[in-house]
Design an enzyme around this catalytic site. Sequence first.
Site, PDB file in Angstrom:
ATOM      1  N   GLU A 287       0.829  -1.205   0.000  1.00 28.47           N
ATOM      2  CA  GLU A 287       0.000   0.000   0.000  1.00 28.47           C
ATOM      3  C   GLU A 287       0.869   1.262   0.000  1.00 28.47           C
ATOM      4  O   GLU A 287       0.445   2.318  -0.454  1.00 28.47           O
ATOM      5  CB  GLU A 287      -0.924  -0.021   1.235  1.00 28.47           C
ATOM      6  N   HIS A 308       7.065 -27.095  -1.003  1.00 22.44           N
ATOM      7  CA  HIS A 308       6.355 -28.202  -1.644  1.00 22.44           C
ATOM      8  C   HIS A 308       5.198 -27.701  -2.496  1.00 22.44           C
ATOM      9  O   HIS A 308       4.351 -28.479  -2.918  1.00 22.44           O
ATOM     10  CB  HIS A 308       5.863 -29.185  -0.581  1.00 22.44           C
ATOM     11  N   LYS A 422     -13.952   0.788  -4.050  1.00 21.93           N
ATOM     12  CA  LYS A 422     -15.027   1.233  -3.149  1.00 21.93           C
ATOM     13  C   LYS A 422     -16.089   1.995  -3.935  1.00 21.93           C
ATOM     14  O   LYS A 422     -17.279   1.795  -3.739  1.00 21.93           O
ATOM     15  CB  LYS A 422     -14.466   2.164  -2.069  1.00 21.93           C
TER      16      LYS A 422
HETATM   17  O1  PA5 Z   1      -3.158   1.676   5.980  1.00 19.09           O
HETATM   18  C1  PA5 Z   1      -4.267   2.112   5.760  1.00 19.09           C
HETATM   19  O2  PA5 Z   1      -4.506   3.334   5.791  1.00 19.09           O
HETATM   20  C2  PA5 Z   1      -5.446   1.207   5.502  1.00 19.09           C
HETATM   21  O3  PA5 Z   1      -5.061  -0.104   5.358  1.00 19.09           O
HETATM   22  C3  PA5 Z   1      -6.439   1.294   6.636  1.00 19.09           C
HETATM   23  O4  PA5 Z   1      -5.813   0.916   7.828  1.00 19.09           O
HETATM   24  C4  PA5 Z   1      -7.661   0.429   6.380  1.00 19.09           C
HETATM   25  O5  PA5 Z   1      -8.239   0.762   5.156  1.00 19.09           O
HETATM   26  C5  PA5 Z   1      -8.688   0.600   7.497  1.00 19.09           C
HETATM   27  O6  PA5 Z   1      -9.048   1.937   7.602  1.00 19.09           O
HETATM   28  P1  PA5 Z   1      -9.800   2.493   8.881  1.00 19.09           P
HETATM   29  O7  PA5 Z   1      -8.919   2.325  10.060  1.00 19.09           O
HETATM   30  O8  PA5 Z   1     -10.043   3.930   8.556  1.00 19.09           O
HETATM   31  O9  PA5 Z   1     -11.069   1.711   9.021  1.00 19.09           O
END
Ligand code: PA5
Length: 448
Positions: A287, A308, A422
């Site tokens: 990410e 394996h 989303k």
């Molecule tokens: O690293 C990030 O920003 C994302 O992975 C969020 O942690 C994830 O989308 C969850 O978001 P939130 O804590 O706002 O529910």
Amino acid sequence: MNIKILSNFTKGFLTNSEIDSEIDNANKAREILHSKTGGGKEFLGWVDLPMRTESKEIEAIEEAASEIQNQSEFLVVVGIGGSYLGARAVLEATTSPFSVYNKDKKSVKILYAGHHIDSEYHTELLEFLKDRDFSVNVISKSGTTTEPALAFRSLLALSEKKYGKDGTKKRIYSTTDSKKGALKKLSDEYGFKTFVIPDDVGGRYSVLTPVGLLPIASAGKDIRSLHRGALELEESFKHQSGTENIACMYAALRNALYKKGKKVEILVNYNPKMHFIAEWWKQLYGESEGKGHKGIFPAGVDFTSDLHSMGQYIQDGERFLFETVFNMETPSKDMTIQEFQGDPDGLNYLAGKTLSYVNSKAIQGTKLAHHSGGVPNIEIQFKDLSEKTIGQLIYFFEYACGVSGYMLGINPFDQPGVEDYKNNMFALLGKKGYESKKAEVEKKLSEL
Ligand code: PA5
């Protein structure tokens, strides 16, 4: 320091001058990180988070954990991505898969919800909890994420049915923004005990905030040692650069390999407890770095199991891979291989040796085979799976990710790409405000 980076198995793939040049780049990126002059600078709160964490915050978390342990057998952690993976990584790494819990009210068993939308999982979870005592820690920085919000609805309803409104108030803990978001509003209305995620710490860098610390403490783990491990590295990294700084070294090696066409990094463990460390790492790096059509693709394998299954591809498939191999120095437990009368399985040549000795030879043999097959290896040696070492590993990976992202020329602290799915999903579900998008998405779907 309980972690070392070794580069022996990159020999033949990288020259010394290529490594030196990437170390220079890592030093420049480190400067950007510390001077807060790069993209996403408003999300650098994790850099000095261990130092900023006050002992009264740790005490408040421990106090809540002990309430949870006293009143419940299970704590359901509701969260997704950065609001879930860190806690799970630490817990799986530090807990025996066969541990008995809550015998003496010093731990609860952690269950997870809202990390996907599968109906069978969530229905079965509610059925399981119906006759058991549980608390809930709902975690969301934005407070509006669909997956955990949906799971939380059903858990709140079950809790109210079981414990009533007043009982529920004592059993639900929320971890969210200090001011904004639906979860903050709801927590205030219902009077849940609330922990705050600092504004300047993004989701995937938040494991050392209450996001990770409350579930980890509730499971009976030593969050002070975890914090101390991270703090030690924060202090070291403040002064260290170049080859002396293991995070810069790791960032330099992986970027040097990337420039040589090694576009996939496989994080390899030989200890099944580390599976979720890799899951957390995959999110952190994927990410953070996958932007502008750039970035190393992070993958993970559990060896020797996956030797394996995935072993064939790694040895002999497309040559765009490199591996980063975890190598634990001292397993906390070991066993000696026994003599077997008559040697029916042909393994008596190992009698008297330990299982960790066999694992260490598997590591050496595999590194050599993969290196010869065209897959360079970076090695991360670490001492053990104690909370302190895991705290160091967390800080090490976060820091290296920040440095690596700046080396790549991207902002490692945003995630614009995750909005696209989303938007389509909301349009298809008929969410308010997405009316015009719905027709567009349905048209595109019908054309494919
Ligand atoms: O690293 C990030 O920003 C994302 O992975 C969020 O942690 C994830 O989308 C969850 O978001 P939130 O804590 O706002 O529910």
